[in-house]
Design a protein around this motif. Sequence first.
Motif, PDB file in Angstrom:
ATOM      1  N   SER A  42       0.840  -1.194   0.000  1.00 16.26           N
ATOM      2  CA  SER A  42       0.000   0.000   0.000  1.00 16.26           C
ATOM      3  C   SER A  42       0.869   1.236   0.000  1.00 16.26           C
ATOM      4  O   SER A  42       1.929   1.273   0.600  1.00 16.26           O
ATOM      5  CB  SER A  42      -0.898   0.006   1.250  1.00 16.26           C
ATOM      6  N   THR A  43       0.422   2.273  -0.726  1.00 18.34           N
ATOM      7  CA  THR A  43       1.182   3.504  -0.820  1.00 18.34           C
ATOM      8  C   THR A  43       1.104   4.268   0.495  1.00 18.34           C
ATOM      9  O   THR A  43       0.047   4.490   1.053  1.00 18.34           O
ATOM     10  CB  THR A  43       0.616   4.383  -1.961  1.00 18.34           C
ATOM     11  N   ALA A  44       2.266   4.683   0.975  1.00 18.73           N
ATOM     12  CA  ALA A  44       2.324   5.442   2.222  1.00 18.73           C
ATOM     13  C   ALA A  44       2.917   6.802   1.928  1.00 18.73           C
ATOM     14  O   ALA A  44       3.440   7.061   0.857  1.00 18.73           O
ATOM     15  CB  ALA A  44       3.189   4.695   3.239  1.00 18.73           C
ATOM     16  N   ALA A  45       2.863   7.703   2.918  1.00 23.52           N
ATOM     17  CA  ALA A  45       3.406   9.041   2.729  1.00 23.52           C
ATOM     18  C   ALA A  45       4.909   8.964   2.498  1.00 23.52           C
ATOM     19  O   ALA A  45       5.481   9.736   1.752  1.00 23.52           O
ATOM     20  CB  ALA A  45       3.106   9.914   3.943  1.00 23.52           C
ATOM     21  N   THR A  46       5.578   8.020   3.151  1.00 23.02           N
ATOM     22  CA  THR A  46       6.998   7.796   2.964  1.00 23.02           C
ATOM     23  C   THR A  46       7.194   6.456   2.282  1.00 23.02           C
ATOM     24  O   THR A  46       6.623   5.460   2.706  1.00 23.02           O
ATOM     25  CB  THR A  46       7.734   7.791   4.324  1.00 23.02           C
ATOM     26  N   PRO A  47       8.013   6.395   1.197  1.00 24.75           N
ATOM     27  CA  PRO A  47       8.194   5.139   0.483  1.00 24.75           C
ATOM     28  C   PRO A  47       8.679   4.030   1.400  1.00 24.75           C
ATOM     29  O   PRO A  47       9.506   4.238   2.269  1.00 24.75           O
ATOM     30  CB  PRO A  47       9.255   5.496  -0.569  1.00 24.75           C
ATOM     31  N   SER A  48       8.168   2.810   1.207  1.00 22.18           N
ATOM     32  CA  SER A  48       8.589   1.672   2.002  1.00 22.18           C
ATOM     33  C   SER A  48      10.023   1.328   1.680  1.00 22.18           C
ATOM     34  O   SER A  48      10.411   1.284   0.521  1.00 22.18           O
ATOM     35  CB  SER A  48       7.685   0.468   1.698  1.00 22.18           C
ATOM     36  N   GLY A  49      10.828   1.074   2.715  1.00 20.57           N
ATOM     37  CA  GLY A  49      12.221   0.734   2.507  1.00 20.57           C
ATOM     38  C   GLY A  49      12.567  -0.576   3.171  1.00 20.57           C
ATOM     39  O   GLY A  49      11.874  -1.027   4.078  1.00 20.57           O
ATOM     40  N   ASP A  50      13.646  -1.183   2.702  1.00 21.42           N
ATOM     41  CA  ASP A  50      14.097  -2.412   3.333  1.00 21.42           C
ATOM     42  C   ASP A  50      15.125  -2.076   4.416  1.00 21.42           C
ATOM     43  O   ASP A  50      15.362  -0.909   4.730  1.00 21.42           O
ATOM     44  CB  ASP A  50      14.663  -3.398   2.296  1.00 21.42           C
ATOM     45  N   ALA A  51      15.760  -3.100   4.953  1.00 22.70           N
ATOM     46  CA  ALA A  51      16.696  -2.896   6.062  1.00 22.70           C
ATOM     47  C   ALA A  51      17.888  -2.020   5.676  1.00 22.70           C
ATOM     48  O   ALA A  51      18.484  -1.358   6.518  1.00 22.70           O
ATOM     49  CB  ALA A  51      17.184  -4.249   6.570  1.00 22.70           C
ATOM     50  N   SER A  52      18.238  -2.009   4.398  1.00 21.36           N
ATOM     51  CA  SER A  52      19.391  -1.223   3.952  1.00 21.36           C
ATOM     52  C   SER A  52      19.029   0.220   3.622  1.00 21.36           C
ATOM     53  O   SER A  52      19.892   1.018   3.252  1.00 21.36           O
ATOM     54  CB  SER A  52      20.012  -1.887   2.710  1.00 21.36           C
ATOM     55  N   GLY A  53      17.752   0.559   3.732  1.00 20.12           N
ATOM     56  CA  GLY A  53      17.313   1.916   3.420  1.00 20.12           C
ATOM     57  C   GLY A  53      16.881   2.099   1.986  1.00 20.12           C
ATOM     58  O   GLY A  53      16.495   3.202   1.579  1.00 20.12           O
ATOM     59  N   MET A  54      16.932   1.012   1.189  1.00 18.12           N
ATOM     60  CA  MET A  54      16.516   1.103  -0.199  1.00 18.12           C
ATOM     61  C   MET A  54      14.993   0.946  -0.313  1.00 18.12           C
ATOM     62  O   MET A  54      14.369   0.279   0.510  1.00 18.12           O
ATOM     63  CB  MET A  54      17.196   0.015  -1.040  1.00 18.12           C
ATOM     64  N   THR A  55      14.419   1.545  -1.333  1.00 14.85           N
ATOM     65  CA  THR A  55      12.982   1.429  -1.565  1.00 14.85           C
ATOM     66  C   THR A  55      12.658   0.017  -2.041  1.00 14.85           C
ATOM     67  O   THR A  55      13.389  -0.563  -2.848  1.00 14.85           O
ATOM     68  CB  THR A  55      12.522   2.449  -2.618  1.00 14.85           C
ATOM     69  N   VAL A  56      11.581  -0.543  -1.547  1.00 16.31           N
ATOM     70  CA  VAL A  56      11.189  -1.902  -1.910  1.00 16.31           C
ATOM     71  C   VAL A  56      10.760  -1.943  -3.377  1.00 16.31           C
ATOM     72  O   VAL A  56       9.966  -1.120  -3.827  1.00 16.31           O
ATOM     73  CB  VAL A  56      10.028  -2.378  -1.007  1.00 16.31           C
ATOM     74  N   TRP A  57      11.286  -2.914  -4.122  1.00 16.40           N
ATOM     75  CA  TRP A  57      10.848  -3.086  -5.506  1.00 16.40           C
ATOM     76  C   TRP A  57       9.362  -3.448  -5.525  1.00 16.40           C
ATOM     77  O   TRP A  57       8.923  -4.312  -4.787  1.00 16.40           O
ATOM     78  CB  TRP A  57      11.666  -4.171  -6.197  1.00 16.40           C
ATOM     79  N   GLY A  58       8.625  -2.768  -6.351  1.00 16.70           N
ATOM     80  CA  GLY A  58       7.187  -2.960  -6.395  1.00 16.70           C
ATOM     81  C   GLY A  58       6.435  -1.809  -5.745  1.00 16.70           C
ATOM     82  O   GLY A  58       5.218  -1.744  -5.833  1.00 16.70           O
ATOM     83  N   ALA A  59       7.166  -0.883  -5.109  1.00 15.46           N
ATOM     84  CA  ALA A  59       6.520   0.253  -4.457  1.00 15.46           C
ATOM     85  C   ALA A  59       5.836   1.150  -5.488  1.00 15.46           C
ATOM     86  O   ALA A  59       6.342   1.354  -6.592  1.00 15.46           O
ATOM     87  CB  ALA A  59       7.544   1.062  -3.661  1.00 15.46           C
TER      88      ALA A  59
END
Length: 228
Positions: A42-59
């Motif tokens: 689901s789209t959030a105000a802040t892009p979803s990130g993984d543990a490394s701080g990268m944006t999750v593919w599929g965002a």
Amino acid sequence: MKLGRLAPAVLALALSFSLAACGGDDEDDKAKSDKETSQAPSTAATPSGDASGMTVWGAELGFGEPARFTWKPRRKIDGVAEVTVTGVRQVTMAEFAGFKLDAAMRKSTPYYVSVKVTNIGDSDLARVELPLFLDNGSDVLHPPANITGKFKPCGNRVLPDEFQPNASADLCLVFLAGEGTSLRAVALQTSDSPQSITWTGEIEQPAKKDKKKGKGAKKKGAEESTGD
């Protein structure tokens, strides 16, 4: 979101006065995977990130939201960048009056996509092209038009000649949606990413000429001339 096949730049533009456009880059040729759909977060105000701080593919992001990702733009370069699609403007083919266009190009819909990029890695990303594509809802993702030379309205699709860590730049990419299609989203997809990161939002439309206003101004001018 989805994983799309990366299409060659079949709608690239060729100018009649030394400004030329050609096919996609090496990364386009490497990506041969079929498109597939999956459940997107689901789209959030802040892009979803993984543990490394990268944006999750599929965002799925909105214009103005940044995405952080890693990729190999060249064999010996590990790139890490923050990319934000800041806006999209639909224009008319009149913008390309000096271009040599075939029938299919003349029926396409052009878009100017504005992008902000920051180098957050350790490598110099000089003259690198970002893996950004037009998603028109089909099973392929279309690369930007490869216009060489100066095109003032929207011509800087590659990063500057020097782009060291912490450097930022504003780019503008020209995309052409084929006849009967339109830009649904701007997609970021590398040759080995499991899905694409996409941006959507309100697209600025071409300004409409007020024909009635123009006629009125001409009539008024004629009356003033007669009065003299």
